[in-house]
Write an enzyme that holds these catalytic residues in place. Structure first.
Site, short mmCIF file in Angstrom:
data_model
loop_
_atom_site.label_atom_id
_atom_site.label_comp_id
_atom_site.label_asym_id
_atom_site.label_seq_id
_atom_site.Cartn_x
_atom_site.Cartn_y
_atom_site.Cartn_z
CE1 TYR A 85 61.34 13.18 -12.28
CE2 TYR A 85 61.30 11.08 -13.45
CZ TYR A 85 60.84 12.38 -13.30
OH TYR A 85 59.87 12.86 -14.14
CG PHE A 137 31.94 12.99 -6.03
CD1 PHE A 137 31.33 13.45 -4.87
CD2 PHE A 137 33.23 13.44 -6.32
CE1 PHE A 137 31.99 14.31 -4.00
CE2 PHE A 137 33.89 14.30 -5.45
CZ PHE A 137 33.27 14.73 -4.29
CB THR A 138 31.61 17.61 -7.74
OG1 THR A 138 32.54 17.15 -6.76
CG2 THR A 138 30.33 18.06 -7.04
CG ASP A 228 35.24 7.13 -5.93
OD1 ASP A 228 36.14 6.94 -5.08
OD2 ASP A 228 34.81 8.26 -6.24
CE LYS A 271 37.89 12.68 -0.13
NZ LYS A 271 38.56 13.33 -1.27
NE ARG A 395 29.16 18.90 -1.65
CZ ARG A 395 30.17 18.71 -2.49
NH1 ARG A 395 30.82 17.57 -2.51
NH2 ARG A 395 30.53 19.64 -3.33
CG PHE A 462 31.23 23.16 -5.51
CD1 PHE A 462 31.00 22.49 -6.70
CD2 PHE A 462 32.27 22.74 -4.70
CE1 PHE A 462 31.79 21.41 -7.07
CE2 PHE A 462 33.07 21.67 -5.06
CZ PHE A 462 32.83 21.00 -6.25
C1 P70 Z 1 35.26 15.75 -0.30
C2 P70 Z 1 36.45 15.52 -1.21
C3 P70 Z 1 36.77 13.98 -3.05
C4 P70 Z 1 36.38 12.80 -3.81
C5 P70 Z 1 35.33 11.97 -3.36
C6 P70 Z 1 34.96 10.85 -4.12
C7 P70 Z 1 33.86 9.95 -3.68
C8 P70 Z 1 36.60 11.38 -5.71
C9 P70 Z 1 37.01 12.50 -5.01
C10 P70 Z 1 38.12 13.36 -5.57
C11 P70 Z 1 37.01 16.77 -1.82
C12 P70 Z 1 36.01 17.51 -2.63
C13 P70 Z 1 35.91 17.29 -3.99
C14 P70 Z 1 34.94 17.94 -4.71
C15 P70 Z 1 34.06 18.79 -4.08
C16 P70 Z 1 34.19 19.05 -2.73
C17 P70 Z 1 35.17 18.40 -2.02
N1 P70 Z 1 36.07 14.49 -2.16
N2 P70 Z 1 35.61 10.60 -5.27
O1 P70 Z 1 35.35 16.66 0.51
O2 P70 Z 1 39.26 13.19 -4.82
O3 P70 Z 1 39.66 15.44 -3.78
O4 P70 Z 1 41.45 13.69 -3.85
O5 P70 Z 1 40.79 14.86 -5.92
O6 P70 Z 1 34.68 12.22 -2.22
O7 P70 Z 1 34.28 14.99 -0.34
P1 P70 Z 1 40.35 14.36 -4.58
#
Ligand code: P70
Length: 470
Positions: A85, A137-138, A228, A271, A395, A462
């Protein structure tokens, strides 16, 4: 060699190609279901590729997130998981890998990237503060907004022009950044949020000169700079390839230098770091670290595992060392570029230059007859699945969501459909099949009808929204 081969792959005798620095030891069968079943599957999924069943997909280019193939060493690492743990040996290996390759002092593991975004946003943003960044970013923006912050876009204008050949379209516009700081006051800026190979811009990199200049500007006003680092190793490759003075430096050296200009980073290790699950947050400031280390136990788990198993931490530590190898990155980006150049040579509109992790189809240029509110890029993703069982990702306007203040749709300037290439998974023959399918969908573009949204979730719509054909 046929005359149809893309010029850029070399047509002359004596060409020298790159190849993947690995061979395949295990395979996972895939198959394309018949067209009739694809139609049923698409309707059942509300024309949203996130809602398709993976077994109904032939070539899965939804994302490069957690979809890569681990190496034999990483799989061996899983067997070395120390599932204590607290104080697992694997945590210290991860800590050491992040310190060695990224150069930050203090590390907090998280279950994935958004776990890290959540903690950093909660710890570093006060209500009403602005967070300038090189394009939204989303998940990043949502966590900043949930912490009471306001995202401000300071990316260079070239990022919004899919045809502009600028080598570093992820750069921050220093004029926009300084104007924002002067307008709002430095005390009202939480931090600058910088992303390597900007995802929503098409995987476009940031130059070393730009991060240095951003650092200097932040220092002038006493503002912190967080990175990031999700696809920062890929960004380092572009610096090696395109920026003067870096051709002889290794990707590992460039990565560490770049991170050295920032105060900390968050990471979706799914990634660059070559794992199926995992993330981390790393900072240099001991006081901020203390707060993050405390917050992580509320939301993720103890500070030495952060929601992951010991074996996951080990795979991540090994993945970090693998992902900075020059031959790995060269073949990874080379494969993305192969697909992109094939499409560009056939006249299919894509974001240029081809970015790090994906080829982005310009859905607005595919379907000039569809207004943005008829979801051109969602439509393109649906059409591509119908044609060949290939899964891609919207996107555009669906991803952009709504302005929390006005409730209106954000109307993003880019309406793109992403063909995202998982790391170490598909072959060049798969890329050929994908390119041919995209070409077929492009040739049928003028008779394609748009979509309307019939179900809209409140957060990150989305992922779960549903659509119907108009
Ligand atoms: C994608 C994924 C994740 C991501 C990222 C960047 C530049 C943070 C994160 C979050 C998954 C995804 C996320 C949102 C919408 C669609 C797809 N990107 N910063 O496919 O990381 O997913 O590990 O929580 O690209 O691009 P995590």
């Amino acid at each position: 060699m046929t005359k149809d081969m893309p010029k850029t792959m070399g047509q002359q005798f004596g060409r020298r190609s790159w190849a993947e620095p690995w061979k395949i030891k295990m395979v996972e069968p895939i198959r394309m279901i018949p067209r009739e079943r694809r139609e049923q599957a698409l309707i059942a999924a509300g024309f949203n590729t996130f809602l398709l069943k993976s077994e109904d997909v032939y070539i899965d280019l939804l994302t490069d997130s957690g979809t890569g193939a681990m190496s034999d060493r990483q799989w061996a690492g899983l067997m070395m998981g120390d599932e204590a743990y607290a104080g697992s040996r694997n945590f210290y290996n991860l800590e050491n890998a992040v310190q060695t390759y990224y150069g930050y002092k203090h590390i907090v593991p998280t279950h994935q990237g958004r776990g890290a975004e959540h903690l950093l946003s909660q710890a570093a943003i006060r209500k009403g503060q602005f967070i300038p960044g090189n394009m939204y970013f989303t998940t990043t923006r949502l966590h900043q907004e949930l912490a009471g912050g306001i995202f401000a876009d300071v990316v260079i204008d070239e990022a919004y022009d899919t045809q502009n050949p600028h080598p570093f379209k992820g750069n921050v516009d220093l004029g926009k950044l300084e104007a924002l700081i002067k307008d709002k006051g430095a005390e009202n800026i939480a931090y600058v949020s910088l992303a390597g190979t900007v995802n929503m811009a098409g995987g476009q990199p940031v130059s070393m000169a730009n991060v240095k200049a951003v650092r200097a500007l932040c220092a002038k006003y006493g503002i912190r700079l967080f990175l990031d680092a999700t696809r920062m190793a890929e960004n380092a490759f572009f610096i090696q390839e395109r920026e003067e003075g870096y051709a002889e430096k290794s990707v590992a050296q460039i990565l560490k230098e770049f991170c050295g200009y920032t105060d900390g980073a968050w990471m979706s290790a799914k990634k660059d770091n070559l794992v199926n699950i995992g993330g981390w947050l790393a900072v240099n400031d001991p006081a901020l670290f203390e707060e993050l280390r405390n917050l992580v136990v509320v939301y993720e788990g103890l500070h030495t595992y952060g929601g992951l198993a010991g074996r996951d931490l080990e795979a991540m530590a090994i993945g970090i060392a693998e992902c900075v190898q020059d031959d790995h990155i060269r073949s990874r980006i080379g494969q993305v570029r192969y697909l992109g150049e094939l499409l560009a040579d056939w006249g299919v509109p894509i974001t240029r230059p081809v970015g790090g992790h994906a080829v982005f189809l310009d859905a607005a240029a595919f379907y000039p007859h569809l207004p943005q509110i008829q979801f051109p890029s969602q439509t393109l993703a649906a059409e591509l699945y119908l044609d060949s069982g290939i899964r891609s990702m919207e996107r555009g306007i669906a991803s952009a969501g709504r302005d929390p203040k006005t409730g209106d749709h954000y109307y993003p300037r880019l309406e793109l459909t992403r063909l995202t290439i998982p790391r170490r998974v598909y072959t060049q023959a798969h890329m050929d099949v994908v390119a041919e399918a995209v070409k077929a969908v492009y040739d049928a573009r003028s008779s394609t009808r748009g979509l309307k949204m019939v179900f809209e979730p409140k957060y990150l719509r989305f992922f779960q929204a549903r659509f119907e054909r108009l």
